[in-house]
Design an enzyme around this catalytic site. Structure first.
Site, short mmCIF file in Angstrom:
data_model
loop_
_atom_site.label_atom_id
_atom_site.label_comp_id
_atom_site.label_asym_id
_atom_site.label_seq_id
_atom_site.Cartn_x
_atom_site.Cartn_y
_atom_site.Cartn_z
N ARG A 61 -2.67 13.87 7.33
CA ARG A 61 -2.32 12.65 8.02
C ARG A 61 -0.90 12.73 8.58
O ARG A 61 -0.08 13.47 8.07
CB ARG A 61 -2.36 11.51 6.98
CG ARG A 61 -3.07 10.26 7.41
CD ARG A 61 -3.36 9.39 6.21
NE ARG A 61 -2.22 9.13 5.34
CZ ARG A 61 -1.33 8.16 5.54
NH1 ARG A 61 -1.41 7.38 6.59
NH2 ARG A 61 -0.34 7.98 4.69
N LYS A 125 -2.32 12.51 -6.63
CA LYS A 125 -3.20 12.75 -5.48
C LYS A 125 -4.20 13.88 -5.76
O LYS A 125 -3.82 15.03 -5.96
CB LYS A 125 -2.35 13.07 -4.24
CG LYS A 125 -3.20 13.25 -2.99
CD LYS A 125 -2.41 13.02 -1.73
CE LYS A 125 -3.21 13.37 -0.49
NZ LYS A 125 -2.65 12.87 0.74
N ARG A 252 7.09 0.68 -6.42
CA ARG A 252 8.51 0.38 -6.55
C ARG A 252 8.81 0.25 -8.03
O ARG A 252 8.10 -0.47 -8.75
CB ARG A 252 8.79 -0.95 -5.86
CG ARG A 252 10.13 -1.02 -5.20
CD ARG A 252 10.26 -2.26 -4.41
NE ARG A 252 10.00 -3.43 -5.24
CZ ARG A 252 10.06 -4.67 -4.78
NH1 ARG A 252 10.32 -4.90 -3.53
NH2 ARG A 252 9.84 -5.70 -5.56
C1 BTN Z 1 -4.06 13.79 4.01
O1 BTN Z 1 -4.04 13.36 2.86
O2 BTN Z 1 -3.02 13.94 4.67
C2 BTN Z 1 -5.39 14.16 4.61
C3 BTN Z 1 -5.78 15.57 4.32
C4 BTN Z 1 -7.10 15.97 4.94
C5 BTN Z 1 -7.37 17.46 4.78
C6 BTN Z 1 -8.76 17.83 5.25
S1 BTN Z 1 -9.23 19.43 4.69
C7 BTN Z 1 -10.63 19.41 5.73
C8 BTN Z 1 -10.21 18.76 7.03
N1 BTN Z 1 -9.67 19.73 7.95
C9 BTN Z 1 -8.38 19.55 8.19
O3 BTN Z 1 -7.66 20.24 8.92
N2 BTN Z 1 -7.94 18.47 7.50
C10 BTN Z 1 -9.00 17.84 6.74
#
Ligand code: BTN
Length: 254
Positions: A61, A125, A252
């Protein structure tokens, strides 16, 4: 812990009657399963799934990279075509619910969701969701940690979780796809409003004091009231209830 090879036949067997909803492809390596499915979204059916052992340029993200240790993670993308008239608003939150419900089918405990789309286990996570849109097609990318690499820096380890169970990845993928199918079906009919109550029950930070950081706005602090029908985060702040549309949420400290 032995790792089962990913196999189209084993995934189909584990999906059982649900297999007809998906067209699964397993590959050893690609840049990013999301990028690959995005590139062929126009010519692929809804339900196309691409799962890769290794991504050389996995994406997360907010333009971040997503690094996953080969064999110690599950990285895949699902192409989902939205029905006519259905916007993608709140889709990523709905997807989180589908992932969690798929994991719960495998008796994995300690799970919760962190807005907008982190999968948490025991507060850390476990995985993430990246949704990218092209026209009315959504590419839903999911990365989950099966084990944490032994050489992970301590500060990263403190925030990361893994399934750490002798799981067959084919069964895991089938269970996730089954959870996603059910949620996406409901989303197509009712949008996020139909999934919202389930999301609220899984909200890791319900009623907690949180801070939301975003690249382009000043941090907002407040009590987490939940989300609205569009999937916006609702915070009770000193100036009233604020709707937050994007950012990173952290607890927080009292
Ligand atoms: C996040 O938490 O930032 C989202 C991560 C998403 C990763 C997955 S792995 C399969 C798919 N291909 C990618 O390049 N990204 C998502």
């Amino acid at each position: 812990m032995s790792i089962e090879p990913l196999s189209i036949a084993a995934i189909a067997t584990a999906l059982g009657p649900k297999a007809c909803h998906f067209d699964v492809d397993v590959i050893d390596e690609c840049d990013s399963t999301n990028s690959r499915l995005l590139a062929r979204a126009a010519n692929s059916p809804s339900g196309a799934v691409l799962v890769a052992e290794r991504q050389t340029a996995g994406r997360g993200r907010l333009g971040r990279s997503w690094y996953a240790e080969p064999g110690s993670s599950l990285t895949f993308s699902l192409l989902h075509k939205l029905p006519p008239g259905r916007m993608a608003t709140g889709l990523s939150l709905a997807v989180g619910v589908g992932v969690l419900e798929g994991l719960r089918q495998l008796d994995i405990d300690g799970l919760a969701l962190k807005w907008p789309n982190d999968i948490l286990r025991d507060g850390r996570k476990l995985g993430g969701v990246l949704i990218e849109l092209t026209g009315t097609a959504a590419v839903i990318g999911i990365g989950l940690n099966l084990r944490l690499p032994s050489d992970l820096p301590d500060d990263v380890r403190a925030m990361a979780a893994a399934l750490d169970a002798p799981l067959d990845r084919n069964r895991l993928l089938a269970s996730l796809l089954t959870g996603l199918h059910e949620v996406l079906d409901g989303f197509g009919r009712q949008g996020f409003a139909g999934v919202r109550e389930r999301w609220l029950r899984l909200n890791a930070y319900a009623e907690r004091s949180v801070r939301v950081m975003s690249e382009f706005a000043t941090p907002i602090e407040g009590r987490c009231l939940g989300v609205d029908d569009d999937g916006a985060l609702l915070l009770e702040t000193t100036t009233g209830v604020q709707r937050v549309l994007s950012g990173d949420v952290s607890l927080r400290l009292a």
